[in-house]
Scaffold this motif. Structure first.
Motif, PDB file in Angstrom:
ATOM      1  N   HIS A 108      29.087  41.560 -28.900  1.00 12.86           N
ATOM      2  CA  HIS A 108      30.159  41.563 -29.906  1.00 12.86           C
ATOM      3  C   HIS A 108      31.171  40.323 -29.731  1.00 12.86           C
ATOM      4  N   SER A 109      30.234  39.140 -29.959  1.00 12.86           N
ATOM      5  CA  SER A 109      30.867  38.045 -29.743  1.00 12.86           C
ATOM      6  C   SER A 109      31.595  37.755 -31.040  1.00 12.86           C
ATOM      7  N   ILE A 110      32.780  36.725 -30.974  1.00 13.58           N
ATOM      8  CA  ILE A 110      33.591  36.510 -32.038  1.00 13.58           C
ATOM      9  C   ILE A 110      32.974  35.526 -32.853  1.00 13.58           C
ATOM     10  N   GLU A 111      32.025  34.809 -32.078  1.00 21.83           N
ATOM     11  CA  GLU A 111      31.533  33.256 -32.798  1.00 21.83           C
ATOM     12  C   GLU A 111      30.430  33.752 -34.112  1.00 21.83           C
ATOM     13  N   MET A 112      30.906  33.068 -35.156  1.00 22.00           N
ATOM     14  CA  MET A 112      30.237  33.335 -36.388  1.00 22.00           C
ATOM     15  C   MET A 112      28.852  32.740 -36.345  1.00 22.00           C
ATOM     16  N   PRO A 113      27.714  33.933 -36.557  1.00 22.47           N
ATOM     17  CA  PRO A 113      26.372  33.334 -36.654  1.00 22.47           C
ATOM     18  C   PRO A 113      25.841  32.647 -38.004  1.00 22.47           C
ATOM     19  N   GLY A 114      24.857  31.651 -37.739  1.00 20.82           N
ATOM     20  CA  GLY A 114      24.282  31.254 -39.264  1.00 20.82           C
ATOM     21  C   GLY A 114      24.064  32.490 -40.476  1.00 20.82           C
ATOM     22  N   GLU A 115      24.065  31.878 -41.383  1.00 19.50           N
ATOM     23  CA  GLU A 115      23.766  32.982 -42.618  1.00 19.50           C
ATOM     24  C   GLU A 115      22.615  33.784 -42.529  1.00 19.50           C
ATOM     25  N   HIS A 116      22.615  34.965 -42.568  1.00 21.39           N
ATOM     26  CA  HIS A 116      21.463  35.861 -42.698  1.00 21.39           C
ATOM     27  C   HIS A 116      21.737  37.312 -42.914  1.00 21.39           C
ATOM     28  N   LYS A 117      20.639  37.992 -43.297  1.00 23.34           N
ATOM     29  CA  LYS A 117      20.847  39.538 -43.986  1.00 23.34           C
ATOM     30  C   LYS A 117      21.034  40.309 -42.709  1.00 23.34           C
ATOM     31  N   ASP A 118      19.849  40.287 -41.678  1.00 23.19           N
ATOM     32  CA  ASP A 118      19.766  41.249 -40.712  1.00 23.19           C
ATOM     33  C   ASP A 118      18.720  40.710 -39.709  1.00 23.19           C
ATOM     34  N   ILE A 119      19.017  41.316 -38.353  1.00 24.54           N
ATOM     35  CA  ILE A 119      17.893  40.988 -37.403  1.00 24.54           C
ATOM     36  C   ILE A 119      17.423  42.506 -36.978  1.00 24.54           C
ATOM     37  N   LEU A 120      16.155  42.761 -37.327  1.00 22.47           N
ATOM     38  CA  LEU A 120      15.836  44.155 -36.939  1.00 22.47           C
ATOM     39  C   LEU A 120      15.197  44.236 -35.575  1.00 22.47           C
ATOM     40  N   ASN A 121      15.488  45.493 -34.815  1.00 20.52           N
ATOM     41  CA  ASN A 121      15.054  45.607 -33.623  1.00 20.52           C
ATOM     42  C   ASN A 121      15.653  44.958 -32.390  1.00 20.52           C
ATOM     43  N   TRP A 122      17.133  44.550 -32.815  1.00 14.75           N
ATOM     44  CA  TRP A 122      17.780  44.088 -31.756  1.00 14.75           C
ATOM     45  C   TRP A 122      18.230  44.942 -30.635  1.00 14.75           C
ATOM     46  N   GLN A 123      18.138  46.027 -30.788  1.00 17.58           N
ATOM     47  CA  GLN A 123      18.592  47.086 -29.588  1.00 17.58           C
ATOM     48  C   GLN A 123      17.757  46.919 -28.625  1.00 17.58           C
ATOM     49  N   ILE A 124      16.339  46.472 -28.740  1.00 15.87           N
ATOM     50  CA  ILE A 124      15.514  46.225 -27.566  1.00 15.87           C
ATOM     51  C   ILE A 124      15.980  45.333 -26.516  1.00 15.87           C
ATOM     52  N   ILE A 125      16.737  44.410 -26.987  1.00 14.83           N
ATOM     53  CA  ILE A 125      16.962  43.308 -26.135  1.00 14.83           C
ATOM     54  C   ILE A 125      18.376  43.894 -25.280  1.00 14.83           C
ATOM     55  N   ASP A 126      18.303  43.636 -24.082  1.00  8.64           N
ATOM     56  CA  ASP A 126      19.572  43.809 -23.258  1.00  8.64           C
ATOM     57  C   ASP A 126      20.686  42.794 -23.037  1.00  8.64           C
ATOM     58  N   LYS A 127      19.992  41.457 -22.796  1.00  7.08           N
ATOM     59  CA  LYS A 127      20.622  40.182 -22.633  1.00  7.08           C
ATOM     60  C   LYS A 127      19.979  39.326 -23.296  1.00  7.08           C
ATOM     61  N   ILE A 128      20.856  38.209 -23.688  1.00  5.38           N
ATOM     62  CA  ILE A 128      20.534  37.006 -24.251  1.00  5.38           C
ATOM     63  C   ILE A 128      20.966  35.791 -23.448  1.00  5.38           C
ATOM     64  N   ILE A 129      20.059  34.986 -22.849  1.00  3.34           N
ATOM     65  CA  ILE A 129      20.601  33.752 -22.183  1.00  3.34           C
ATOM     66  C   ILE A 129      20.188  32.530 -22.584  1.00  3.34           C
ATOM     67  N   GLU A 130      20.904  31.339 -23.137  1.00  2.95           N
ATOM     68  CA  GLU A 130      20.646  30.189 -23.377  1.00  2.95           C
ATOM     69  C   GLU A 130      20.669  29.251 -22.264  1.00  2.95           C
ATOM     70  N   ILE A 131      19.549  28.706 -21.882  1.00  2.00           N
ATOM     71  CA  ILE A 131      19.570  27.586 -20.848  1.00  2.00           C
ATOM     72  C   ILE A 131      19.216  26.556 -21.332  1.00  2.00           C
ATOM     73  N   ASP A 132      20.361  25.704 -21.559  1.00  2.00           N
ATOM     74  CA  ASP A 132      20.259  24.173 -22.157  1.00  2.00           C
ATOM     75  C   ASP A 132      20.667  23.406 -20.925  1.00  2.00           C
ATOM     76  N   GLN A 133      20.638  21.970 -21.475  1.00  2.00           N
ATOM     77  CA  GLN A 133      20.693  20.867 -20.348  1.00  2.00           C
ATOM     78  C   GLN A 133      22.122  20.361 -20.323  1.00  2.00           C
ATOM     79  N   SER A 134      23.078  21.169 -20.447  1.00  2.00           N
ATOM     80  CA  SER A 134      24.589  20.894 -20.392  1.00  2.00           C
ATOM     81  C   SER A 134      24.758  20.927 -18.869  1.00  2.00           C
ATOM     82  N   PRO A 135      25.735  20.149 -18.354  1.00  4.49           N
ATOM     83  CA  PRO A 135      25.896  20.104 -16.863  1.00  4.49           C
ATOM     84  C   PRO A 135      26.397  21.607 -16.436  1.00  4.49           C
ATOM     85  N   ILE A 136      26.091  21.600 -15.064  1.00  2.00           N
ATOM     86  CA  ILE A 136      26.350  22.951 -14.254  1.00  2.00           C
ATOM     87  C   ILE A 136      27.909  22.945 -14.101  1.00  2.00           C
ATOM     88  N   GLY A 137      28.400  21.859 -13.939  1.00  2.00           N
ATOM     89  CA  GLY A 137      29.915  21.626 -13.753  1.00  2.00           C
ATOM     90  C   GLY A 137      30.446  20.317 -13.944  1.00  2.00           C
TER      91      GLY A 137
END
Length: 544
Positions: A237-266
């Motif tokens: 229930h993030s308040i961040e606005m996603p890119g324009e699209h109509k729907d994402i089907l079967n999203w209920q299968i996913i428990d967690k989403i984690i983006e692992i980027d190269q930004s500093p750990i601190g």
């Protein structure tokens, strides 16, 4: 077109319009030199793989690789001679097709009488070099030596050079014998953010999926803006606005989403691998159980440099003092009171196996593995850091001194330490940036471990060593900018290679054909990914 409309054109479209411009004889004479200058500058941008950028694009929205290539295009246009240019990973974010253009630009600068020094791990760039300096033999405290130098052919003959062994194919990252089958699919419906052409994209679950595109074709828009933000909106229930699209089907299968980027750990000197991975908590508990610490009534909090008590108050546990410089970057100097140890004298008097807490934080992961061999909870976390190829980093190394690739692998180690529940979607954007062949091999092993635990890994990548190891490829294109944003091909690497319209398929064909020829000739890979007659590859070896 007025000037505002023209500024919103991509480099490719602007060049096309300028070249097709019809002028009267008189206007042609007036505008000849101006048009020549505009054409040459647009061509420079096109040649360094930036044809998809709009002329009005804000500099703040450019990636590091794009900014570097714009500066490179400026230098090409200046036509200077006798200059030493130093480039750090110019191929970042470039598809192999675009990399060819970049190399041609570098050759033209060299041929003007300049010297080009490039820090690079890309195979095509290395093979095109006139001279290679290979540093190693490993990373961190185990490196810093010149292992080999010379032409690519000379490096390839040197068996002491890990780079040479990979370039000569004595060692290589093996193509998996079997591809995993997707357990199910998420389906993005009607994605049309930025240049995406209202496409429906299947995202396979339970596999290693790679998104490949020519530069500027919409990979980050699709994966980050639409998929990641779209799922975050639905799952968290993030308040961040996603890119324009109509729907994402079967999203209920996913428990967690984690983006692992190269930004500093601190972003402060207090952040380090030990605190980020949760390793520091059990280490502090061990020190608090030492008889001397118990006699003094010290708790684990005494050994933290984030709270008052055991830390040096002069630097507040940073180990360094920040000196603010007007109009210049801040300068950090070692604290004179604690000499960089971060702790006060009383805390440093507590020792475990002859070492105080500051000396433990100065240990590398490899040293700490031996030191804490009898403490399972600490050893497990250290093993994970070692497995992702970070045995050389110090436990207390300041986050501000870690590279993007190192930060990303620390995040991966943290994820591997979590209890495996499955149904997590991991998203990585160009994780091989700054990585040598050997590090890439280690990274692929880690990604496969996440998939084998029942998770899904989606990687945006141009590195063909990762692409060839994927279970499923989503290839976008066919070009960058407005000419992109469409699905060119979907399927396994073998299926992508059969697609004549795919630029990725064109490069995969050569790799898969070579594997097939070797198999037919009876040359099978050994356990290290190289040929049977190659010597044993040291698992811990790497160059940087």
């Amino acid at each position: 077109y007025n000037i505002a409309q023209f500024s919103d054109f991509s480099v490719d479209f602007a060049l096309e319009n300028i070249e097709s411009l019809k002028l009267s004889v008189q206007d042609e004479k007036i505008a000849r030199l101006i048009l020549k200058e505009i054409k040459s500058r647009l061509k420079f941008l096109q040649n360094v793989g930036l044809g998809y950028l709009t002329l009005s694009r804000s500099a703040a929205t450019l990636s590091g690789g794009e900014s570097q290539r714009i500066r490179l295009a400026t230098q090409v246009g200046s036509q200077l001679t006798g200059v030493l240019y130093v480039l750090d990973e110019p191929s970042i974010g470039l598809h192999p097709r675009d990399n060819k253009r970049l190399l041609e630009t570098l050759f033209s600068m060299r041929d003007l009488g300049n010297t080009i020094v490039v820090v690079e791990h890309d195979e095509a760039t290395m093979m095109a070099a006139d001279h290679i300096v290979d540093l190693g033999p490993r990373a961190g405290i185990h490196g810093g030596e010149v292992v080999a130098e010379g032409t690519p052919a000379e490096i390839m003959k040197n068996e002491n050079s890990l780079t040479g062994n990979y370039l000569s194919k004595r060692y290589e990252i093996a193509i998996p014998e079997k591809r995993r089958k997707p357990k199910n699919f998420l389906k993005i419906i009607g994605a049309k953010e930025h240049n995406l052409k209202e496409i429906d994209v299947p995202i396979p679950l339970g596999v290693l999926a790679v998104v490949t595109v020519v530069s500027g074709s919409g990979k980050s828009t699709l994966v980050h803006d639409v998929l990641y933000k779209g799922l975050a909106r639905r799952v968290y229930h993030s308040i961040e606005m996603p890119g324009e699209h109509k729907d994402i089907l079967n999203w209920q299968i996913i428990d967690k989403i984690i983006e692992i980027d190269q930004s500093p750990i601190g972003r402060t000197p207090r952040s380090n691998p030990a605190t980020y991975t949760g390793l520091f908590t059990p280490i502090r508990e061990v020190f608090s159980q030492v008889p001397e610490a118990r006699a003094r009534g010290y708790t684990p909090g005494r050994f933290s440099f984030n709270v008052k008590g055991g830390r040096c108050e002069a630097c507040e546990g940073d180990g360094v003092i920040r000196i603010e410089m007007h109009f210049l970057p801040d300068v950090y100097v070692t604290c004179e009171t604690c000499k960089g140890t971060r702790y006060n004298r009383e805390t440093l008097e507590i020792k475990f196996k002859g070492r105080n807490i500051a000396e433990v934080l100065e240990m590398t992961v490899e040293e700490a593995l031996t030191f804490f061999d009898s403490i399972p909870i600490i050893k497990k976390k250290l093993n994970l850091l070692n497995e992702v190829g970070l045995g050389y980093i110090h436990l207390g190394q300041r986050a501000t001194t870690l590279s993007g690739g190192e930060a990303q692998r620390i995040k991966l180690a943290k994820e591997l330490s979590r209890s495996a529940k499955g149904n997590t979607l991991y998203i990585l954007d160009e994780p091989t940036t700054g990585l040598h062949f050997e590090d890439t091999k280690q990274l692929i092993k880690v990604l496969n471990r996440l998939v084998d635990a029942g998770n899904t890994v989606v990687v945006i990548e141009h590195n063909l060593d990762v692409v060839k190891c994927a279970d499923y490829i989503i290839d976008l294109g066919p070009e960058g900018g407005e000419e992109g944003g469409k699905i060119v091909a979907l399927g396994t690497p073998e299926e992508i290679a059969d697609c004549q319209k795919s630029y990725t398929g064109e490069f995969l064909r050569d790799i898969l054909r070579r594997k097939k020829d070797e198999k037919n000739a009876g040359i099978l890979p050994n356990k290290n990914g190289g040929k049977n007659n190659s010597k044993k590859l040291r698992g811990e070896g790497r160059t940087s």
